[in-house]
Design a protein around this motif. Sequence first.
Motif, PDB file in Angstrom:
ATOM      1  N   THR A  58     -22.496 -34.327 -17.404  1.00 58.86           N
ATOM      2  CA  THR A  58     -21.938 -34.261 -16.052  1.00 58.86           C
ATOM      3  C   THR A  58     -22.566 -33.097 -15.294  1.00 58.86           C
ATOM      4  OG1 THR A  58     -19.905 -35.192 -16.942  1.00 58.86           O
ATOM      5  CG2 THR A  58     -19.777 -34.220 -14.750  1.00 58.86           C
ATOM      6  N   ARG A 234     -14.104 -40.917 -27.612  1.00 56.37           N
ATOM      7  CA  ARG A 234     -13.952 -39.891 -28.648  1.00 56.37           C
ATOM      8  C   ARG A 234     -12.486 -39.447 -28.691  1.00 56.37           C
ATOM      9  NH1 ARG A 234     -14.135 -34.272 -27.759  1.00 56.37           N
ATOM     10  NH2 ARG A 234     -14.187 -34.631 -25.524  1.00 56.37           N
ATOM     11  N   LEU A 274     -19.858 -40.725 -23.681  1.00 54.68           N
ATOM     12  CA  LEU A 274     -20.541 -39.666 -24.415  1.00 54.68           C
ATOM     13  C   LEU A 274     -19.890 -38.310 -24.068  1.00 54.68           C
ATOM     14  CD1 LEU A 274     -24.309 -40.759 -24.209  1.00 54.68           C
ATOM     15  CD2 LEU A 274     -22.581 -41.348 -25.940  1.00 54.68           C
TER      16      LEU A 274
HETATM   17  C1  NCD Z   1     -16.285 -37.192 -21.018  1.00 49.49           C
HETATM   18  C2  NCD Z   1     -15.389 -36.138 -20.436  1.00 49.49           C
HETATM   19  O1  NCD Z   1     -15.771 -34.965 -20.312  1.00 49.49           O
HETATM   20  O2  NCD Z   1     -14.288 -36.509 -20.079  1.00 49.49           O
HETATM   21  N1  NCD Z   1     -17.614 -36.806 -21.048  1.00 49.49           N
HETATM   22  C3  NCD Z   1     -18.383 -36.981 -19.918  1.00 49.49           C
HETATM   23  O3  NCD Z   1     -18.152 -36.402 -18.887  1.00 49.49           O
HETATM   24  N2  NCD Z   1     -19.367 -37.886 -19.994  1.00 49.49           N
HETATM   25  C4  NCD Z   1     -15.813 -37.781 -22.290  1.00 49.49           C
HETATM   26  C5  NCD Z   1     -15.530 -36.876 -23.451  1.00 49.49           C
HETATM   27  O4  NCD Z   1     -15.704 -35.658 -23.401  1.00 49.49           O
HETATM   28  O5  NCD Z   1     -15.144 -37.420 -24.497  1.00 49.49           O
END
Ligand code: NCD
Length: 337
Positions: A58, A234, A274
């Motif tokens: 992100t 996750r 991810l």
């Molecule tokens: C996610 C988040 O930060 O919510 N990751 C992301 O931004 N792609 C998902 C996660 O951390 O499991």
Amino acid sequence: MNFRGAHILSVAQFARQDVDKIFRVADRMEPFAHRRQVSKALDGAILGNMFFEPSTRTRVSFGCAFNLLGGHVRETADVDSSSIAKGESLFDTARVISGYSDVIVMRHPRVGSVAEFAEASRVPVINGGDGSNEHPSQALLDLYTIKKELQSQGGTIDGMSIAMVGDLKHGRTVHSLSQLLLLYKDIRFTLISPRELSMPADIVDRLRQEGHEVAETDDMESGLQDNDTVYLTRIQEERFTTKLEADIYRGRFRLNQAIYTRHCQPNTVIMHPLPRDSRAEANELDADLNQHPNLAIFRQTDNGVLVRMALFALILDVEDKIADTAADVGWYTERRF
Ligand code: NCD
């Protein structure tokens, strides 16, 4: 909605036509994201990239998206090295950083913190994730990916079916994605999670009220059947009081080649926001699917740049200036995969 100068805090802000608009602009960002062209539309602009929780995709993709439009990025990645560690309020931090930036992306562990920050900010703020609440830009890139993947199979978002798997209680990506799907018609949701980690009841109620079909189960094998898309998540370890508590659920739901072949319909698109937890005790999405043509996880991350460029272009109102300032790049830009 009027994007110019707007905060992006929740998917609830969007109407379907707004999402269409973001996707139309995102499509036009391909030459830049694929390094064929550079744009100077945001020449001199500054992004305050404020991440008070771990982030790779992100943070970096918002940064790259801004760079690709010609802007500069200022990173504040660590609470310990910022004034918040000295007891500064979000209000003060917002007033200060918004004096140094044209737009801010913020991630913070507390639900509602980014909205509170935005209230005090003098410039637009994009929610990069506030605790377990929402992650609107992720939902947009997920939906953009779903749209493209289904389109390539002759399908549409309307009428699609999706299985969401894992920690649906704490996962902000599934909270935002399911609510964004409220804008579409006749979606069939299969929510697969341990009972204790099920999707918040208010979200499930809203999906049903809007006429979508929702099944909740803790049986992955039956839940995987007959879906256009399976979206794995996750176990959100950092939202549990102890690591031991998270360990109870880790590894309970896994997808690998054998399970996919046995239980999923052959065209099911495989998604994950991810990071996937690849430790042996978790491994919710096995590396033996890495070469699978329906594995869309790296198309999701690539699409993140397009969608985030589109958000910046719309919020900072340079959408029409991008093509005018575009130039072909002169360096080696071929990609191996
Ligand atoms: C996610 C988040 O930060 O919510 N990751 C992301 O931004 N792609 C998902 C996660 O951390 O499991």
